[in-house]
Every structure is written in structure tokens, then in C-alpha cells.
Design a protein around this motif. Structure first.
Motif, short mmCIF file in Angstrom:
data_model
loop_
_atom_site.label_atom_id
_atom_site.label_comp_id
_atom_site.label_asym_id
_atom_site.label_seq_id
_atom_site.Cartn_x
_atom_site.Cartn_y
_atom_site.Cartn_z
N THR A 33 -34.37 -22.91 -5.89
CA THR A 33 -33.70 -21.73 -6.44
C THR A 33 -32.52 -21.36 -5.55
O THR A 33 -31.37 -21.57 -5.90
CB THR A 33 -34.68 -20.55 -6.58
OG1 THR A 33 -35.42 -20.38 -5.37
CG2 THR A 33 -35.64 -20.76 -7.75
N GLN A 34 -32.81 -20.87 -4.35
CA GLN A 34 -31.73 -20.50 -3.43
C GLN A 34 -31.08 -21.73 -2.79
O GLN A 34 -29.94 -21.65 -2.34
CB GLN A 34 -32.24 -19.57 -2.34
CG GLN A 34 -32.54 -18.15 -2.83
CD GLN A 34 -33.07 -17.28 -1.72
OE1 GLN A 34 -34.26 -17.31 -1.41
NE2 GLN A 34 -32.20 -16.50 -1.10
N ASN A 35 -31.82 -22.83 -2.72
CA ASN A 35 -31.28 -24.05 -2.10
C ASN A 35 -31.34 -25.22 -3.07
O ASN A 35 -32.33 -25.42 -3.76
CB ASN A 35 -32.06 -24.43 -0.84
CG ASN A 35 -31.81 -23.47 0.31
OD1 ASN A 35 -32.63 -22.61 0.59
ND2 ASN A 35 -30.66 -23.60 0.95
N THR A 36 -30.28 -26.01 -3.07
CA THR A 36 -30.22 -27.21 -3.89
C THR A 36 -31.01 -28.33 -3.24
O THR A 36 -31.43 -28.24 -2.08
CB THR A 36 -28.77 -27.67 -4.05
OG1 THR A 36 -28.27 -28.08 -2.75
CG2 THR A 36 -27.88 -26.57 -4.61
N GLU A 37 -31.16 -29.41 -3.97
CA GLU A 37 -31.84 -30.59 -3.42
C GLU A 37 -31.09 -31.14 -2.20
O GLU A 37 -31.70 -31.48 -1.19
CB GLU A 37 -31.97 -31.66 -4.50
CG GLU A 37 -32.75 -32.89 -4.04
CD GLU A 37 -32.97 -33.88 -5.18
OE1 GLU A 37 -33.93 -34.66 -5.10
OE2 GLU A 37 -32.16 -33.86 -6.15
N MET A 80 -34.16 -30.76 6.13
CA MET A 80 -35.20 -31.66 6.65
C MET A 80 -34.62 -32.62 7.68
O MET A 80 -35.24 -32.86 8.73
CB MET A 80 -35.87 -32.41 5.49
CG MET A 80 -36.81 -31.52 4.68
SD MET A 80 -37.70 -32.37 3.35
CE MET A 80 -36.50 -32.23 2.00
N ASP A 81 -33.45 -33.16 7.41
CA ASP A 81 -32.81 -34.06 8.37
C ASP A 81 -32.61 -33.37 9.72
O ASP A 81 -32.94 -33.92 10.78
CB ASP A 81 -31.45 -34.53 7.84
CG ASP A 81 -31.55 -35.53 6.70
OD1 ASP A 81 -32.60 -36.19 6.58
OD2 ASP A 81 -30.57 -35.64 5.93
N TYR A 82 -32.05 -32.16 9.68
CA TYR A 82 -31.76 -31.45 10.92
C TYR A 82 -33.05 -31.07 11.66
O TYR A 82 -33.15 -31.26 12.88
CB TYR A 82 -30.96 -30.18 10.64
CG TYR A 82 -30.64 -29.41 11.90
CD1 TYR A 82 -29.57 -29.78 12.71
CD2 TYR A 82 -31.42 -28.32 12.30
CE1 TYR A 82 -29.29 -29.09 13.89
CE2 TYR A 82 -31.15 -27.63 13.47
CZ TYR A 82 -30.09 -28.02 14.26
OH TYR A 82 -29.83 -27.35 15.43
N GLU A 122 -41.71 -29.28 -4.13
CA GLU A 122 -42.41 -30.53 -3.82
C GLU A 122 -41.59 -31.74 -4.29
O GLU A 122 -41.55 -32.77 -3.61
CB GLU A 122 -43.79 -30.54 -4.48
CG GLU A 122 -44.78 -29.59 -3.83
CD GLU A 122 -46.20 -29.73 -4.36
OE1 GLU A 122 -47.15 -29.49 -3.59
OE2 GLU A 122 -46.38 -30.09 -5.54
N ASP A 123 -40.93 -31.62 -5.43
CA ASP A 123 -40.07 -32.71 -5.90
C ASP A 123 -38.99 -33.04 -4.87
O ASP A 123 -38.71 -34.22 -4.60
CB ASP A 123 -39.39 -32.32 -7.22
CG ASP A 123 -40.31 -32.39 -8.42
OD1 ASP A 123 -41.27 -33.18 -8.38
OD2 ASP A 123 -40.07 -31.65 -9.39
N TYR A 124 -38.37 -32.02 -4.30
CA TYR A 124 -37.29 -32.24 -3.34
C TYR A 124 -37.81 -32.93 -2.08
O TYR A 124 -37.13 -33.79 -1.50
CB TYR A 124 -36.64 -30.91 -2.96
CG TYR A 124 -35.78 -30.27 -4.02
CD1 TYR A 124 -35.64 -30.84 -5.29
CD2 TYR A 124 -35.10 -29.08 -3.76
CE1 TYR A 124 -34.86 -30.23 -6.26
CE2 TYR A 124 -34.31 -28.47 -4.73
CZ TYR A 124 -34.19 -29.04 -5.97
OH TYR A 124 -33.41 -28.44 -6.92
N ILE A 125 -38.99 -32.55 -1.63
CA ILE A 125 -39.57 -33.21 -0.46
C ILE A 125 -39.87 -34.66 -0.79
O ILE A 125 -39.63 -35.57 0.03
CB ILE A 125 -40.84 -32.46 -0.01
CG1 ILE A 125 -40.49 -31.05 0.47
CG2 ILE A 125 -41.55 -33.23 1.12
CD1 ILE A 125 -41.70 -30.16 0.73
N LYS A 151 -44.38 -37.82 -3.91
CA LYS A 151 -44.17 -39.26 -3.79
C LYS A 151 -44.86 -39.82 -2.54
O LYS A 151 -44.28 -40.55 -1.73
CB LYS A 151 -42.68 -39.60 -3.81
CG LYS A 151 -42.02 -39.23 -5.14
CD LYS A 151 -40.54 -39.49 -5.15
CE LYS A 151 -39.94 -39.23 -6.53
NZ LYS A 151 -40.19 -37.86 -7.06
N THR A 152 -46.12 -39.45 -2.40
CA THR A 152 -46.93 -39.91 -1.28
C THR A 152 -48.35 -40.13 -1.78
O THR A 152 -48.71 -39.66 -2.88
CB THR A 152 -46.92 -38.88 -0.13
OG1 THR A 152 -47.66 -39.39 0.98
CG2 THR A 152 -47.52 -37.55 -0.56
#
Length: 347
Positions: A25-29, A36-38, A67-70, A120-121
Motif C-alpha cells: 500500500t504505502q510501499n511498492t514492490e 530488504m537489500d539494505y 508476502e508476495d513481495y517477499i 515462494k519457499t
């Protein structure tokens, strides 16, 4: 970065956990992937999510998107084995999640399989009960909490069913450890006692709210944590952003959580103005960013397994993670204690 044991599981988690409830919502994919990278580059190995997320705001249309984005980040980065991944099964109240029914055995199995697909795990490191069926005093419920309405026999039967089901999922390799969220000392102890009596998975953690304005965990739950090796995963350590000072004097910055979720779950009300002002003044007196003061204090607590941070901008994320390097002086800690004594629970 410091790392702490997650209960008695042998799993080691970073003292800062990356919260994810704004992703979708507030953050895009792309922004979620950047966070996550940082975070991983800074030593964070612990991500927390839930099948309910995002929550800013919650909706049937966006539910599960976090969860999709992760999951897409795991695919892209190849770092699944580097991350301790926590998610949660949602309880009753939303008709678009299992028709709004309470958490039961079938619901847990369905939720785990759906989360595994999104993420995806093939395994979840920490699977948490988002809130108890009998209700909770979280989310400002403490002001009218009445345990006399609870059915003890039904509650104990439900706890046993949940533990048996989670035990099956552990044996199947779908989850590694279990945790609770928005739970009480009595409820946590019953989970522990029933598990130990029946050879079922032992609770490793409790994810409850904890911050400078809301500290009931310091009492009975801290005692459970100490004696039973069940650490706190603190959510809302900045009280939904209130402790940064950005909402002082009625301000509502555009795009902020308060501009989306109103009173931030009942936290944003006049009684918090004075203690927040005192915390801000204390932070400035000691030359510390207010957010880092609040987070650094949480990191000093002996029952803390990990502090869950959440950010909508990279600047916020960098500030929050850097709190791990802030050492509070005795004078600053005394100042915090004095404010707490004057304003013991302001939200």
C-alpha cells in the motif's frame, strides 16, 4: 549487529527485525525489495510479516500482497537461506480471510500452505498465532478488558488443537518454530505447559506492542520471558511513528500512517502529547535522534529478542537500523524512567 537466541530453538535472530506491514500500500514492490537489500547489508537476518498484511490500510484487495513481495525478493536475490522468516495466521473478524472464522486446525493448515505459496519457499522459520480466539487486551483493549467473560475449558481445548496442528506442520518440515502475538502471560504459560506435557512444539517468542508510551510487558510477561526463555518481538516500538514527534500539535504529514489510519489504532490522542514532548526534549538534550532514542531503549530490555522496525522511506529505515549503535547513558536512562513514572501509560 547483535544476534539473540529465539527461545530454545537454536535459531539466531538479529536484534533488529525488518517489519513489512506497509508493503503493498504505502510501499511498492521495488521499494520493498530495496528495503530488504539494505537491511540485509546492515546485518538484519530477520523479517516479520503476516498473511493479513499490508495494514495501511487493510483490505481484501491488498491482503497477502506483502508476502508476495517477499517471495519475489527471495526469487530475485537467492537469499532465502540467509533469512529467518516469520509470518502469522490471522484470526477472526475479516470475512475475506476464511470467512472470518476463528483460528482452528483447518485454518492453520490452509494459511500455512497459502503463505508458503506467496512467499515462494517451502518452509517458514517462525509461525505465529496473530491473536488469541478469546480476545486480547492489545490494540487499546486494555481499557475495557474483562477476563471474566472467557471460557477456560474452550480456551485450553483450542490451545491444544493449535499446538497439535503446529506440531504436525513442524514434523512435515513446513515450519521450524512457533510463536504467539498479542497474547497474555496466562495464555503464554498455558501454551508452554500444554506443549511440555504433550511433547508438542514450545513457544519461542511473543510479538506484543512495546514502546516508551506502552510498557505492560515490563511486568508479568517479562517474568514469563525470563523463566521460560520466551523473548519479546516488540512491534510498534515508535508507537506508530508518534515517538518521532511528527504528529505533535495535531500535525498529520501527507502520506504518513496517521493520514491513512486515523488515530493509529487508538494511540494518537491528546494524552500522548505531553509524554512525547518530554521524550523529544530528552532526546535533544542528549543529542540523539528521537526515533533512535526510542529504539535504543527497547534494545536495552533484558527480555527483548528483537525489535521490529517499519519504514516507508529509505531515510527512515537507515535511521532506525542505526539505532543499534546508540548507547544510552545512565542519565538518559534515568530520564526515560522519570518520564515513565510521570506518564505510566499514555496510549
Amino acid at each position: 549487529m547483535k544476534y539473540n537466541n529465539l527461545g530454545r530453538t537454536g535459531i539466531s535472530v538479529s536484534e533488529i527485525c525488518l517489519g513489512t506491514m506497509t508493503w503493498g500500500t504505502q510501499n511498492t514492490e521495488a521499494e520493498a525489495h530495496e528495503q530488504m537489500d539494505y537491511a540485509v547489508d546492515q546485518g538484519v537476518n530477520f523479517f516479520d510479516t503476516a498473511e493479513l498484511y499490508p495494514t495501511t490500510p487493510v483490505s481484501a484487495e491488498t491482503q497477502g500482497r506483502t508476502e508476495d513481495y517477499i517471495g519475489t525478493w527471495f526469487q530475485k536475490s537467492g537469499k532465502r537461506k540467509d533469512i529467518v522468516l516469520a509470518t502469522k495466521v490471522a484470526g477472526s473478524g475479516r470475512d475475506y480471510i476464511r470467512n472470518g472464522r476463528e483460528i482452528d486446525a483447518a485454518g492453520i493448515r490452509e494459511a500455512v500452505d497459502t503463505s508458503l505459496s506467496r512467499l515462494k519457499t517451502d518452509y517458514i522459520d517462525l509461525y505465529q498465532i496473530h491473536w488469541p480466539n478469546r480476545g486480547t487486551y492489545a490494540f487499546r483493549g486494555n481499557w475495557n478488558f474483562d477476563a471474566s467473560r472467557q471460557d477456560k475449558v474452550k480456551t485450553l481445548e483450542e490451545i491444544t488443537e493449535k499446538l497439535q496442528t503446529l506440531g504436525e506442520l513442524v514434523k512435515a518440515g513446513k515450519i521450524r518454530a512457533i510463536g504467539l502475538s498479542n497474547e497474555s502471560a496466562w495464555g503464554t504459560q498455558k501454551f508452554i505447559d500444554i506443549a511440555e506435557a504433550n511433547g508438542l512444539p514450545r513457544v519461542a517468542s511473543i510479538q506484543n506492542e512495546y514502546n516508551l508510551l506502552y510498557r505492560p510487558y515490563d511486568l508479568d510477561l517479562a517474568e514469563v520471558s525470563h523463566h521460560e526463555d520466551v523473548g519479546l518481538l516488540a512491534y510498534s516500538p515508535l508507537a506508530g511513528g508518534i515517538l518521532t514527534g511528527k504528529y505533535q500539535s495535531g500535525a498529520r504529514p501527507e502520506g504518513s500512517r496517521a493520514s491513512i489510519n486515523g488515530d493509529i489504532g487508538g494511540r494518537l490522542q491528546p494524552l500522548q502529547e505531553a509524554p512525547v514532548k518530554a521524550c523529544l526534549e530528552l532526546a535533544y538534550e542528549h543529542g540523539i535522534d528521537p526515533a533512535q532514542l526510542a529504539l535504543a531503549f527497547c534494545l536495552t530490555r533484558p527480555f527483548m529478542a528483537s525489535v521490529i522496525i517499519g519504514a516507508t522511506t529509505m531515510e527512515q529505515l537507515k535511521t532506525d537500523i542505526a539505532a543499534k549503535d546508540v548507547v544510552l547513558s545512565d542519565e538518559a536512562l534515568k530520564g526515560i524512567a522519570d518520564i515513565h513514572r510521570q506518564y505510566p501509560m499514555a496510549i
